[in-house]
Design an enzyme around this catalytic site. Sequence first.
Site, PDB file in Angstrom:
ATOM      1  N   THR A 136       0.857  -1.191   0.000  1.00  0.00           N
ATOM      2  CA  THR A 136       0.000   0.000   0.000  1.00  0.00           C
ATOM      3  C   THR A 136       0.890   1.236   0.000  1.00  0.00           C
ATOM      4  O   THR A 136       1.761   1.372   0.865  1.00  0.00           O
ATOM      5  CB  THR A 136      -0.895   0.003   1.250  1.00  0.00           C
ATOM      6  OG1 THR A 136      -1.642  -1.215   1.278  1.00  0.00           O
ATOM      7  CG2 THR A 136      -1.855   1.181   1.226  1.00  0.00           C
ATOM      8  N   ARG A 170      -5.471  -6.789  -0.592  1.00  0.00           N
ATOM      9  CA  ARG A 170      -6.692  -6.591   0.197  1.00  0.00           C
ATOM     10  C   ARG A 170      -6.831  -7.768   1.162  1.00  0.00           C
ATOM     11  O   ARG A 170      -7.780  -8.524   1.117  1.00  0.00           O
ATOM     12  CB  ARG A 170      -7.929  -6.530  -0.713  1.00  0.00           C
ATOM     13  CG  ARG A 170      -8.195  -5.133  -1.245  1.00  0.00           C
ATOM     14  CD  ARG A 170      -9.434  -5.084  -2.082  1.00  0.00           C
ATOM     15  NE  ARG A 170      -9.809  -3.723  -2.425  1.00  0.00           N
ATOM     16  CZ  ARG A 170     -10.525  -3.404  -3.494  1.00  0.00           C
ATOM     17  NH1 ARG A 170     -10.910  -4.373  -4.322  1.00  0.00           N
ATOM     18  NH2 ARG A 170     -10.859  -2.148  -3.752  1.00  0.00           N
ATOM     19  N   LYS A 222      -6.880   1.950  -3.003  1.00  0.00           N
ATOM     20  CA  LYS A 222      -6.497   1.215  -1.791  1.00  0.00           C
ATOM     21  C   LYS A 222      -6.465   2.145  -0.577  1.00  0.00           C
ATOM     22  O   LYS A 222      -7.034   1.838   0.481  1.00  0.00           O
ATOM     23  CB  LYS A 222      -5.128   0.559  -1.973  1.00  0.00           C
ATOM     24  CG  LYS A 222      -4.550  -0.057  -0.720  1.00  0.00           C
ATOM     25  CD  LYS A 222      -5.405  -1.172  -0.149  1.00  0.00           C
ATOM     26  CE  LYS A 222      -4.846  -1.639   1.187  1.00  0.00           C
ATOM     27  NZ  LYS A 222      -5.649  -2.721   1.765  1.00  0.00           N
ATOM     28  N   CYS A 276      -3.659  -1.501   9.127  1.00  0.00           N
ATOM     29  CA  CYS A 276      -4.111  -0.839   7.895  1.00  0.00           C
ATOM     30  C   CYS A 276      -4.788   0.493   8.172  1.00  0.00           C
ATOM     31  O   CYS A 276      -4.355   1.551   7.727  1.00  0.00           O
ATOM     32  CB  CYS A 276      -5.105  -1.734   7.162  1.00  0.00           C
ATOM     33  SG  CYS A 276      -4.572  -3.389   6.903  1.00  0.00           S
TER      34      CYS A 276
HETATM   35  N1  SAJ Z   1     -13.512  -0.610  14.293  1.00  0.00           N
HETATM   36  C1  SAJ Z   1     -14.421   0.222  14.954  1.00  0.00           C
HETATM   37  N2  SAJ Z   1     -15.664   0.399  14.411  1.00  0.00           N
HETATM   38  C2  SAJ Z   1     -16.027  -0.211  13.244  1.00  0.00           C
HETATM   39  C3  SAJ Z   1     -15.091  -1.043  12.596  1.00  0.00           C
HETATM   40  C4  SAJ Z   1     -13.838  -1.234  13.137  1.00  0.00           C
HETATM   41  O1  SAJ Z   1     -14.115   0.793  16.004  1.00  0.00           O
HETATM   42  O2  SAJ Z   1     -17.174  -0.033  12.808  1.00  0.00           O
HETATM   43  C5  SAJ Z   1     -12.161  -0.769  14.840  1.00  0.00           C
HETATM   44  C6  SAJ Z   1     -11.832  -2.196  15.224  1.00  0.00           C
HETATM   45  O3  SAJ Z   1     -12.155  -2.438  16.574  1.00  0.00           O
HETATM   46  C7  SAJ Z   1     -10.316  -2.253  14.997  1.00  0.00           C
HETATM   47  C8  SAJ Z   1     -10.079  -1.273  13.868  1.00  0.00           C
HETATM   48  O4  SAJ Z   1     -11.236  -0.427  13.825  1.00  0.00           O
HETATM   49  O5  SAJ Z   1      -9.623  -1.811  16.150  1.00  0.00           O
HETATM   50  C9  SAJ Z   1      -9.872  -1.921  12.499  1.00  0.00           C
HETATM   51  O6  SAJ Z   1     -10.922  -2.836  12.328  1.00  0.00           O
HETATM   52  P1  SAJ Z   1     -11.269  -3.427  10.833  1.00  0.00           P
HETATM   53  O7  SAJ Z   1     -12.530  -4.191  10.966  1.00  0.00           O
HETATM   54  O8  SAJ Z   1     -11.187  -2.363   9.843  1.00  0.00           O
HETATM   55  O9  SAJ Z   1     -10.130  -4.537  10.611  1.00  0.00           O
HETATM   56  P2  SAJ Z   1      -8.760  -4.430   9.814  1.00  0.00           P
HETATM   57  O10 SAJ Z   1      -7.882  -3.411  10.408  1.00  0.00           O
HETATM   58  O11 SAJ Z   1      -8.246  -5.810   9.711  1.00  0.00           O
HETATM   59  O12 SAJ Z   1      -9.194  -3.881   8.365  1.00  0.00           O
HETATM   60  C10 SAJ Z   1      -9.184  -4.752   7.267  1.00  0.00           C
HETATM   61  C11 SAJ Z   1      -8.936  -3.885   6.082  1.00  0.00           C
HETATM   62  N3  SAJ Z   1      -8.672  -4.736   4.956  1.00  0.00           N
HETATM   63  C12 SAJ Z   1      -7.640  -4.430   4.143  1.00  0.00           C
HETATM   64  O13 SAJ Z   1      -6.892  -3.488   4.309  1.00  0.00           O
HETATM   65  C13 SAJ Z   1      -7.457  -5.339   2.991  1.00  0.00           C
HETATM   66  C14 SAJ Z   1     -10.137  -3.017   5.784  1.00  0.00           C
HETATM   67  O14 SAJ Z   1      -9.982  -2.439   4.477  1.00  0.00           O
HETATM   68  C15 SAJ Z   1     -11.400  -3.807   5.762  1.00  0.00           C
HETATM   69  O15 SAJ Z   1     -12.496  -2.905   5.591  1.00  0.00           O
HETATM   70  C16 SAJ Z   1     -11.563  -4.515   7.085  1.00  0.00           C
HETATM   71  O16 SAJ Z   1     -10.431  -5.408   7.228  1.00  0.00           O
HETATM   72  C17 SAJ Z   1     -12.863  -5.309   7.092  1.00  0.00           C
HETATM   73  O17 SAJ Z   1     -13.656  -5.131   6.177  1.00  0.00           O
HETATM   74  O18 SAJ Z   1     -13.059  -6.057   8.041  1.00  0.00           O
END
Ligand code: SAJ
Length: 445
Positions: A136, A170, A222, A276
């Site tokens: 990224t 992704r 991205k 991310c």
């Molecule tokens: N979080 C919140 N509120 C939400 C969603 C998440 O507070 O509504 C917090 C979570 O607790 C965490 C952080 O944000 O601490 C990130 O959570 P995440 O669900 O976004 O998980 P990630 O960091 O693994 O994000 C990945 C990313 N995927 C890639 O980069 C390929 C993101 O683009 C995706 O949207 C996400 O997964 C997903 O869809 O679950």
Amino acid sequence: MSLLEIRRKIDLKQARVAVIGLGYVGLPVACQFANAGFEVVGVEARPEQVEMINSGVCPIVGHEPGLSDLLSTVLAQRKFRATMSYQELRDRDVVLIAVETPVDENNVPQYEALRNAICALGPVMKIGVLVVVESTISPGTMNNLVLPLLCACSGKGVNLDFFLANCPERVMPGKLLANLRHMSRVVGGMTTETAEAAVAFYRHVVQADLDPTDCVTAELVKTTENTYRDVQIAFANEVALICEAVGGDVWKVRELVNKSPYRQMHLPGAGVGGHCIPKDPWLLVHGAPEERVPIKLIPAARAVNNSMPSHVADLILDALASAGSPVSGSRILIMGFAYLEDSDDTRKSPSGDLANRLQELGAFVVIHDPYVTEYRQDLLQAARNCDAAVVMVRHQEYLRLDLDLLRTALRKPVLIDARNVFGNSPTATRGFIYRVLGRSQSLIS
Ligand code: SAJ
């Protein structure tokens, strides 16, 4: 070798492939292409990783369904091997670069690993190679850093002696292989033909859409998709703070808002962790020249999300005060240290920020997490002699917790719920001095 010849070798699976960087992006990619029938060499800078991988031990911590078995399979088939030597890339037709692109404490992207990979690849890469950056990167990095550096380090010309593309990963921890196969990918090329050649290559492992475009668009997509999520979460967090102040319950408000068409209010919570979402907004912002683009919203959203652990600390102080306990000298149980529910990944965990804040205030912190090795202890044992418990992550174990047992274990019945794990449960609302992030105290009986 022309692009047409590369295309032919790709279509016949005769293209020799290399992946630079065997982390949680590069290793699954390398295994997937090897399993698809390509002969793949993985280049990794850490000798212990190379040794583990070649001995069939998957170095990626956490539960990644199918990855260990896939690694063993492709090693046994002699379709994949790891090395530290760039000399082994001399015969490669396709080279994927999947190295880390972090930001520093000032949120400035650090491209050292990317530069090192390019400078090592340039002198050894063959004529006709297709180079694809999966990391990224900020918008403009392919044109302003990768391209000129690769030309300088190789003495070769793009679209003549080599071909260059950007296919951002992704992946999601816990679903590395599944996402790789089933999530669509944007494929940016320096030319349309290059993008199409890269699409043909990824078609061997990706069953979802592969969208050819230019490199800037791929970089923008991205970084924007993750920035979108960060801003949406910040919005939910700010509404949570408003609800607490005006007698509302953000969890109820969100539920009703999302009944309105085209609304998808995200979840408020204790903060935003992971590798991310906290980083990619800064990569997006860094791509736009400050003097020409007045960026306000994206940094402000980052600040809101970064402030949430401190807000949780305020809720703890308020609840302790109601229990007649000063925060200094109190023992506080933090439930959940991973950044995400049912994960062991602790990168940029909001719980780490909360622990630091509480210790600054003189509290003693006890940490529990069923997935993180050093914090995997008996929860009720950990709760003993604690003056408060705070839930920071929606781990399944906490959703099933018997709150009466927790109350008995605690020295004081103080419970702060930063992810609305216990909701309006009578045991929580009547058995504890209970605070829920985003829910006004007036609504908690
Ligand atoms: N979080 C919140 N509120 C939400 C969603 C998440 O507070 O509504 C917090 C979570 O607790 C965490 C952080 O944000 O601490 C990130 O959570 P995440 O669900 O976004 O998980 P990630 O960091 O693994 O994000 C990945 C990313 N995927 C890639 O980069 C390929 C993101 O683009 C995706 O949207 C996400 O997964 C997903 O869809 O679950």
